[in-house]
Scaffold this motif. Structure first.
Motif, mmCIF file in Angstrom:
data_model
loop_
_atom_site.group_PDB
_atom_site.id
_atom_site.type_symbol
_atom_site.label_atom_id
_atom_site.label_comp_id
_atom_site.label_asym_id
_atom_site.label_seq_id
_atom_site.Cartn_x
_atom_site.Cartn_y
_atom_site.Cartn_z
ATOM 1 N N TYR A 384 0.805 -1.227 0.000
ATOM 2 C CA TYR A 384 0.000 0.000 0.000
ATOM 3 C C TYR A 384 0.835 1.274 0.000
ATOM 4 O O TYR A 384 0.293 2.374 -0.089
ATOM 5 N N HIS A 385 2.174 1.145 0.134
ATOM 6 C CA HIS A 385 3.059 2.308 0.098
ATOM 7 C C HIS A 385 4.462 1.808 -0.234
ATOM 8 O O HIS A 385 4.827 0.690 0.153
ATOM 9 N N PRO A 386 5.275 2.621 -0.915
ATOM 10 C CA PRO A 386 6.631 2.175 -1.251
ATOM 11 C C PRO A 386 7.493 1.814 -0.044
ATOM 12 O O PRO A 386 8.458 1.051 -0.177
ATOM 13 N N ASP A 387 7.169 2.351 1.140
ATOM 14 C CA ASP A 387 7.933 1.993 2.344
ATOM 15 C C ASP A 387 7.693 0.552 2.776
ATOM 16 O O ASP A 387 8.482 -0.007 3.548
ATOM 17 N N VAL A 388 6.602 -0.029 2.342
ATOM 18 C CA VAL A 388 6.183 -1.346 2.832
ATOM 19 C C VAL A 388 6.917 -2.447 2.074
ATOM 20 O O VAL A 388 7.053 -2.384 0.851
ATOM 21 N N ILE A 389 7.369 -3.463 2.796
ATOM 22 C CA ILE A 389 8.028 -4.619 2.188
ATOM 23 C C ILE A 389 7.256 -5.874 2.573
ATOM 24 O O ILE A 389 6.882 -6.051 3.739
ATOM 25 N N ALA A 390 6.998 -6.726 1.594
ATOM 26 C CA ALA A 390 6.297 -7.992 1.831
ATOM 27 C C ALA A 390 7.317 -9.120 1.945
ATOM 28 O O ALA A 390 8.318 -9.151 1.222
ATOM 29 N N TRP A 391 7.035 -10.034 2.869
ATOM 30 C CA TRP A 391 7.909 -11.182 3.106
ATOM 31 C C TRP A 391 7.054 -12.432 3.232
ATOM 32 O O TRP A 391 6.062 -12.443 3.968
ATOM 33 N N SER A 392 7.426 -13.480 2.517
ATOM 34 C CA SER A 392 6.771 -14.767 2.748
ATOM 35 C C SER A 392 7.442 -15.441 3.940
ATOM 36 O O SER A 392 8.626 -15.239 4.203
ATOM 37 N N VAL A 393 6.659 -16.198 4.688
ATOM 38 C CA VAL A 393 7.150 -16.896 5.871
ATOM 39 C C VAL A 393 6.914 -18.383 5.661
ATOM 40 O O VAL A 393 5.781 -18.817 5.402
ATOM 41 N N ASP A 394 7.973 -19.170 5.743
ATOM 42 C CA ASP A 394 7.889 -20.611 5.494
ATOM 43 C C ASP A 394 8.633 -21.364 6.596
ATOM 44 O O ASP A 394 9.494 -20.810 7.280
ATOM 45 N N LYS A 395 8.308 -22.627 6.728
ATOM 46 C CA LYS A 395 9.113 -23.499 7.568
ATOM 47 C C LYS A 395 10.409 -23.846 6.836
ATOM 48 O O LYS A 395 10.524 -23.629 5.627
ATOM 49 N N ALA A 396 11.353 -24.397 7.552
ATOM 50 C CA ALA A 396 12.651 -24.711 6.959
ATOM 51 C C ALA A 396 12.532 -25.680 5.790
ATOM 52 O O ALA A 396 13.347 -25.642 4.857
ATOM 53 N N ASP A 397 11.499 -26.538 5.811
ATOM 54 C CA ASP A 397 11.328 -27.500 4.722
ATOM 55 C C ASP A 397 10.560 -26.921 3.541
ATOM 56 O O ASP A 397 10.246 -27.634 2.585
ATOM 57 N N GLY A 398 10.250 -25.625 3.595
ATOM 58 C CA GLY A 398 9.539 -24.966 2.505
ATOM 59 C C GLY A 398 8.037 -24.908 2.664
ATOM 60 O O GLY A 398 7.349 -24.296 1.828
ATOM 61 N N THR A 399 7.487 -25.507 3.710
ATOM 62 C CA THR A 399 6.040 -25.455 3.932
ATOM 63 C C THR A 399 5.619 -24.022 4.226
ATOM 64 O O THR A 399 6.149 -23.388 5.141
ATOM 65 N N PRO A 400 4.662 -23.462 3.474
ATOM 66 C CA PRO A 400 4.234 -22.080 3.716
ATOM 67 C C PRO A 400 3.574 -21.911 5.081
ATOM 68 O O PRO A 400 2.810 -22.763 5.531
ATOM 69 N N VAL A 401 3.900 -20.805 5.730
ATOM 70 C CA VAL A 401 3.297 -20.462 7.024
ATOM 71 C C VAL A 401 2.372 -19.263 6.885
ATOM 72 O O VAL A 401 1.274 -19.247 7.436
ATOM 73 N N GLY A 402 2.814 -18.245 6.143
ATOM 74 C CA GLY A 402 2.002 -17.046 5.990
ATOM 75 C C GLY A 402 2.785 -15.945 5.314
ATOM 76 O O GLY A 402 3.764 -16.189 4.600
#
Length: 664
Positions: A384-402
């Motif tokens: 919603y603004h250039p200051d904002v950064i999106a990050w994916s969160v996963d478990k070490a085995d690659g399973t998505p968390v959020g």
């Protein structure tokens, strides 16, 4: 035309497309979302089958998904990126959502079905029974059991309180943005170079070349009071910041008077002796007396320690030939000097090592070591603004968390302070749903975001809000109403307070590149200033609780604040961390009667951190996994004390707080 706000999010990992969102879409989307929710609830109440968990409570959990998406995006933007279009409709959005909430909570047919399931809750699973009990109590709190006249009045009160909350928050935002300070170069002695450079740029943009222009938000206030050598500058900063919303067009004192009167009336309609009794009933404290008792037990040793600290600071003033009595605008400045001289603590030197990029990276690294989470930057995700950064969160085995969005730099469109929120909560009612969370702060800007320098307190703030985010990300419950941070107010701050230790410990600071002598000085220096920190916080928390118990509710808020502080014996050189007129936690947030929650949570935090330090390893794998399973994953699926005991093996030890604050 289809309103995109009502559609399922189709961006990467199910994120929304912020580039397609306009302010004029919200009111139609809210109306349509309410209509959809109304039809879903009608299907529940019209069901001819006998009420049971699935056809009533679980069905209610499934309802309102479209409206929830719209509501969450709107309030995120209203607090973090509020343009003129958002500001213009904020009061109306609040009014429509409040009216809808009142309609649902006072729906007699729906309440009758909920009550029928509640009476048979002993036959349900523990998580289901918890949800049913919460739902039943929520309806009672919303007035479902009242007669028609009382319901009508309660609806009027809720509507007016929503309007007043918006007014209060906008007054604070506007007053803060209007609180400016212009200094000459000679007046800026002692102020860190990067802060002066930013102020010089702001002055240049206004045609004030050769001068420095500061917008006095919380970060600027703390920094100038700590480092400005010119005492008159410190006094001007203090008076400007603490004087916000005390008079003029942004005066919040009449707003507060009306809010507390309406809250009191609401509580009495619902059968409570005060709003504090109503607000705290479902918290861990249970009663205002319990909350007040904890604060009193900490206030007394805190005041003794503060008096010792004040004597040390006054001695330094006299040693330097100051010839004045220590005042509120002097405390931070001389406390910093005492820490430097007595403990070799140099806040400015430590700050030079705490770039935003490094501190954020340290937070991610701590989450990886504690919980096995991996954070990956996602430039393909809309923000919603250039200051904002999106990050994916996963478990070490690659399973998505959020997913987590981080938004850390100050700008005029933001409300002050720092917070965490959710765009989507974890659940697995019908299928696994991964959370999308965001953390927001107001750190001083730099040309490159990652180069912004943070004080140690600001680094703690980043870790604090990140702790809230982890609570949401690691949630593992079935029902969305029980997910993540949807817990008792005096429990929700526990995981976030706990997380602060993983940036403030000497080991963590050394990992950030802080030289060993400076890092080790932090623990020594933290023993000085605990009196000030305790009294400054408790003055605000005690007045919050007292304000919501006083009968009749006070009408002269400024006099109430002044007289209450005097009765407490609050030193003038300390005062309140948040004066009532700008106390957004209480009057534009969810902490009314509950600001004490930070102290209550600190009892839990101090006790649990002692368990980690006892192992000699702040990243002890067994303890971290048990904390994840027994606390973070549980959300509100069980009573919070059960979660604490499941982790610690006993109820919390209050003395741990006094030890942590060096007040024992």
């Amino acid at each position: 035309m289809t309103n995109l706000l009502l559609e399922e999010w189709t961006g990467p990992s199910g994120t929304p497309d912020f580039t397609a969102i306009r302010a004029d879409q919200f009111l139609p989307a809210i109306d349509a979302g309410i209509a959809l929710s109304r039809a879903e609830i009608a299907a529940i109440t019209d069901n001819p089958a006998e009420p049971d968990f699935d056809n009533t409570v679980a069905a209610l959990e499934r309802s309102g998904a479209a409206l929830a998406r719209v509501r969450r995006i709107f309030w995120m933007l209203a607090s973090a990126e509020a343009d003129a279009g958002i500001h213009a409709i904020e009061a109306e959005v609040s009014a429509r959502l409040t009216a809808w909430g009142t309609e649902v909570s006072q729906n007699e047919r729906l309440f009758d079905r909920i009550a029928a399931v509640w009476k048979a809750r002993d036959s349900l699973s523990p998580e289901q029974a918890r949800l049913v009990d919460n739902s039943y109590k929520g309806f009672v709190s919303g007035g479902a059991a009242l007669d028609a006249d009382a319901k009508r009045r309660l609806g009027e009160i809720s509507k007016r309180l929503s309007e007043l909350g918006v007014t209060f928050g906008q007054n604070v935002l506007n007053a803060t943005n209007a609180t400016e300070l212009v200094l000459s170069g000679t007046e800026a002695a002692g102020i860190p170079e990067d802060v002066r450079a930013l102020a010089a740029g702001a002055a240049h943009a206004r045609g004030l070349d050769g001068q420095l222009l500061f917008v006095v938000d919380r970060g600027t206030y703390e920094r100038l009071l700590t480092y400005a050598d010119d005492r008159s500058v410190r006094e001007r900063v203090w008076r400007a910041f603490t004087g916000r919303c005390q008079s003029g067009s942004f005066d919040n004192n009449p707003v507060i008077a009306e809010i507390v009167a309406l809250r009191d009336e609401k509580a009495r309609l619902l059968g409570y002796s005060s709003y504090a009794a109503f607000a705290i009933e479902d918290a861990m404290a249970k009663t205002p007396a319990a909350a007040a008792g904890l604060m009193d037990r900490v206030w007394r040793p805190g005041l003794v320690q503060a008096e010792r600290e004040a004597a040390a600071l006054q001695a330094m003033v006299e040693r330097d030939g100051g010839g004045f009595t220590l005042a509120a605008w002097d405390w931070r400045y001389f406390a910093d000097r005492v820490r430097r001289e007595r403990f070799s603590f140099d806040g400015a030197a430590i700050r030079s090592h705490l770039s935003l990029g490094k501190v954020r990276g340290a937070a991610f690294a701590a989450a990886e070591r504690l919980y096995g989470l991996v954070f990956t930057r996602r430039p393909d995700v809309s923000v919603y603004h250039p200051d904002v950064i999106a990050w994916s969160v996963d478990k070490a085995d690659g399973t998505p968390v959020g997913m987590i969005l981080t938004d850390y730099l100050a700008r005029p469109q933001k409300h002050g302070g720092a917070w965490m929120g959710s765009l989507r909560v974890q659940e697995k009612l019908d299928a696994p749903v991964r959370p999308i969370v965001y953390t927001v702060a107001n750190f001083t800007r730099a040309e490159l975001e990652e180069d912004a320098l943070l004080s140690l307190d600001e680094a703690r703030t980043l870790f604090h809000e990140f702790g809230h985010a982890l609570h949401a990300l690691l949630s593992d419950v079935t029902y969305p109403s029980l997910a993540g941070t949807a817990v008792a107010r005096d429990f929700v701050e526990f995981p976030s307070k706990l997380m602060e230790h993983w940036v403030a410990s000497p080991e963590a600071l050394r990992d950030l590149g802080v030289p060993a002598d400076l890092a080790d000085a932090v623990a020594r220096a933290d023993t000085f200033g605990q009196g000030f920190a305790t009294i400054e916080f408790l003055a605000s928390a005690i007045l919050d609780l007292k304000l919501h118990q006083t009968q009749p509710p006070p009408t002269d808020i400024a006099a109430f604040e002044r007289d209450s502080l005097a009765a407490l014996g609050t030193p003038d050189a300390i005062g309140m961390r948040h004066r009532l007129a700008v106390f957004t936690h209480v009057f534009d947030g969810g902490y009314a009667s509950a600001y004490y929650s930070y102290l209550w949570a600190e009892v839990l935090d101090a006790d649990v951190f002692e368990a980690f330090t006892a192992t000699g390893n702040l990243f002890d794998a067994e303890l971290a996994d048990r904390l994840r399973r027994e606390v973070l994953a549980q959300g509100d699926a069980r009573d919070p004390m059960e979660s604490f005991v499941a982790f610690r093996g006993r109820e919390p030890d209050e003395a741990a707080l006094l030890r942590a604050r060096s007040l024992a």
